[in-house]
Design a protein around this motif. Structure first.
Motif: not given
Length: 398
Positions: A206-213, A282-298
């Motif tokens: 669920r957390e891994f959706c890219y390109d603003g979708r 309670d994981t901060p949203t910044s964690y997911f944004q960093q992960v999503k950015d990294e997966y997008t690049q990969r």
């Protein structure tokens, strides 16, 4: 000599793990392997989750309630309601991984011989869970030509019989990475209402959706509340595959009470994992944004690299962290084994998952593989070089 059960013989081997002995032998022989075959992220697990485990202070490692601890289910309720699911804690059953949630759903909602419709390719272990539950998967083919989009609704209609009890989707999809749209989900909702079917929704990615979708769950749709069963896991969301912690969510109290009986039969979900999972909410949203950015690049690196190899074709996934690619070969199972047994480039090779295991229809996926972009970008670049060299050598020798 006693006979092995027919169910055991029919149980399919995992296409993701079947080649492990060949990989182990290659490693013993000093070969480095880039593992693109399995969804084991190299992303660090959130510190808040690890700290919760380090700070455990109980003196007895005890059972928990079969449905999960009240505190963890309350915390999960916060998480899901922030996503608009509008649930209560007594609509959640905590499970031993997402796998057990899937098994509970099939066992609770389908009888022996009942049918469940799943767009293919699909997560390979659905075949195994269906075998365990003695239910029949009716596959509906999606194709690489349109990026593995939802097949036409007419194909679903043709497959529905008096034994059909459910439609099963994984969104975002494993193995294709396809992200179902709201329109597609509404089509499935209307179909399930028309034919009185359950709609199972595997939401591990669920957390891994890219390109603003936009991610849309059946839980967001009106009119189907009693027919939806959501299956989830912390494995991918928090890079915590070894926690073996998932859950089943349903607003249908009859389904819930039956699933609870299966949960009681296996006693309880793991205590330590629930402590970690509760903290993880309670994981901060910044964690997911960093992960999503990294997966997008990969994703971009791997998709561009694959499409740059002669004869290779793959769509750009909208979610998860997998790609299904079509290769210029006739037998992906043979090729993937050959890459481990007989190929090396600079004493390195790549482990892939043959796509045949993600199909239920015989003969499909013979020239396709699934790749998981769970390695760092430098390793992905090296893996792409190995794959291109391997394909060239394989074609020359076959």
């Amino acid at each position: 000599m006693p006979e092995i059960s027919k169910k055991g013989i029919a149980m399919p081997a995992s296409p993701i793990r079947r080649l492990t002995p060949f990989a182990d032998l290659a490693k013993k022989n000093g070969k480095k392997i880039y593992h693109l075959n399995i969804g084991q992220p190299d992303i660090a697990t959130p510190e808040i989750m690890l700290d919760a485990v380090k700070n455990i202070d109980f003196t007895v490692w005890a059972y928990t309630a079969s449905e999960g601890t009240e505190s963890y289910r309350n915390k999960l309720t916060e998480y899901y309601n922030a996503l608009g699911y509008n649930i209560t804690s007594d609509q959640i059953i905590v499970t031993n991984g997402g796998s057990e949630a899937i098994s509970f759903a099939m066992q609770s909602c389908l009888d022996s011989g009942d049918e469940i419709i799943i767009p293919e390719p699909f997560y390979a272990n659905y075949n195994g869970f269906a075998c365990m539950a003695d239910v029949v998967i009716k596959p509906i083919l999606s194709t690489i030509e349109n990026g593995f989009a939802l097949p036409p609704i007419s194909e679903f209609e043709k497959s529905i019989t008096e034994k059909t009890k459910a439609i099963f989707i994984c969104n975002p999809n494993n193995p294709t990475g396809y992200l179902y749209s709201r329109d597609e989900l509404e089509i499935l909702r209307d179909l399930c209402i028309k034919h009185d079917l359950y709609l199972f929704s595997d939401e591990a990615y669920r957390e891994f959706c890219y390109d603003g979708r936009e991610f849309v769950s059946p839980m967001h749709l009106d009119g189907i509340e009693e027919q939806v069963v959501v299956l989830d896991t912390v494995s991918k969301r928090y890079s915590a595959c070894g926690a073996r912690l998932g859950c089943l969510i349903t607003k249908n109290q009859k389904v819930y009470q039956v699933a609870l009986k299966f949960a009681q039969a296996r006693l309880s979900p793991p205590l330590v994992a629930q402590i970690a999972g509760e903290a993880a909410v309670d994981t901060p949203t910044s964690y997911f944004q960093q992960v999503k950015d990294e997966y997008t690049q990969r994703r971009n690196l791997l998709a561009d690299g694959l499409n740059g190899i002669p004869g290779v074709k793959c769509p750009i996934p909208g979610g998860a962290f997998y790609i299904v690619a079509q290769l210029p070969i006739d037998d992906a199972d043979d090729f993937c084994q050959w890459m481990l047994e007989k190929f090396e480039y600079n004493n390195e090779t790549v482990m892939l998952a043959p796509a045949t295991g993600f199909y239920s229809t015989d003969g499909e996926g013979k020239n396709e593989v699934r790749l998981a972009y769970v390695l760092n970008q430098d390793d992905l670049k090296k893996a792409l070089v190995c794959l291109e060299k391997g394909l060239e050598a394989y074609q020359n020798t076959h």
